[in-house]
Design an enzyme around this catalytic site. Structure first.
Site, PDB file in Angstrom:
ATOM      1  N   PRO A 107       0.836  -1.211   0.000  1.00 47.15           N
ATOM      2  CA  PRO A 107       0.000   0.000   0.000  1.00 47.15           C
ATOM      3  C   PRO A 107       0.869   1.259   0.000  1.00 47.15           C
ATOM      4  CG  PRO A 107      -0.145  -1.150   2.120  1.00 47.15           C
ATOM      5  CD  PRO A 107       0.683  -2.007   1.218  1.00 47.15           C
ATOM      6  N   GLU A 108       0.595   2.142  -0.904  1.00 46.69           N
ATOM      7  CA  GLU A 108       1.306   3.412  -0.933  1.00 46.69           C
ATOM      8  C   GLU A 108       0.387   4.501  -0.366  1.00 46.69           C
ATOM      9  OE1 GLU A 108       4.209   4.469  -3.516  1.00 46.69           O
ATOM     10  OE2 GLU A 108       4.450   2.555  -4.521  1.00 46.69           O
TER      11      GLU A 108
END
Ligand SMILES: [Zn+2]
Length: 271
Positions: free
Chosen positions: A2-3
């Protein structure tokens, strides 16, 4: 992984079910994550949630007694489910609310973190963080000054949390392609104009991703649906040997700082 846009989307997805409600208890089935889950969390009960915010890729749950800080690591996700929802073997933590729902944390690789602090300003993981990329503090003048005498590769420089937070590998690649800048260009050689271009591009790329993430908000309520690390249309990232969307040259990959980098050798020069 996840960014920043995924974390922001997660925050927006779960907030309405937490904000203004009371935590009845926190159930920890697996305390061994990247760091051990703060023991204080297990003891918490009957505390009120004031609001949720984000710093870098950390979710912060503000309560009337302190702060719960969550990080999704490499493979973590959160979703909102009813109290009696069946448990998966990777469902490590439940934050049980007084509204019939709970926030469930799932993480197959267990690189995430769930911690507790009473003092957000002095929280050790936040002390050396640079500005948020979408804040006014992150501007061309700041980036220009910060990059002076930095003999590091531009891509490594942009992914340094002390420079600016939340620019992961995907967005660093996409930004540099859009700017026509080579990832191995030395940070100190950036011109003011290039700093301006980088800052504007980062803000656009992240805002667009957050906007796209908005369409997945309903997924945070599906007990079986893993809220997505949404599939996006990426210009160069992961597209080795495919044609450059600007000029048609084959996209090449190289390793920089142990991370895969993707460039168009025609559009991205070290100038
Ligand atoms: Zn090209």
């Amino acid at each position: 992984m996840p960014e920043l846009p995924e974390v922001e989307t997660a925050l927006r997805g779960v907030s309405p079910y937490l904000k203004g409600f009371m935590i009845e208890k926190i159930v920890v089935r697996q305390p061994q994550l990247r760091w051990a889950v703060s023991p204080e969390l297990v003891a918490l009960e009957k505390i009120n949630i004031l609001k949720l915010t984000r710093r870098a890729k950390y979710l912060i749950i503000h309560t009337d007694q302190g702060y719960i800080i969550g990080h999704l690591g490499m493979s973590g996700s959160v979703r909102i489910v009813p109290h009696d929802s069946p448990i998966d073997k990777h469902d490590h933590i439940d934050i049980v609310m007084n509204n019939g729902k709970l926030l469930r944390y799932n993480d197959p690789r267990r690189f995430g973190a769930w911690l507790w602090t009473k003092n957000l300003e002095e929280f050790h993981l936040f002390l050396k963080l640079g500005p948020e990329p979408l804040s006014d503090e992150f501007n061309a003048e700041y980036l220009f000054k910060k990059s002076r005498k930095k003999l590091t590769a531009l891509k490594t420089f942009l992914m340094d949390n002390a420079v600016v937070v939340g620019i992961g590998n995907i967005y660093a690649n996409e930004t540099l392609f859009l700017c026509g800048l080579h990832p191995l260009k030395l940070a100190t050689n950036l011109t003011r104009k290039q700093c301006e271009l980088i800052v504007t591009t980062i803000k656009n790329v992240l805002s667009k991703a957050i906007e796209q993430g908005g369409t997945t908000l309903k997924d945070f309520l599906q007990p079986d649906g893993r809220p997505g690390y949404f599939a996006q249309e990426l210009l160069v990232y992961g597209n080795k040997n495919k044609p450059c969307p600007k000029c048609g040259t084959k996209i090449e990959s190289l390793i920089i700082g142990q991370r895969n980098s993707y460039i168009c050798p025609h559009c991205q020069k070290k100038r």
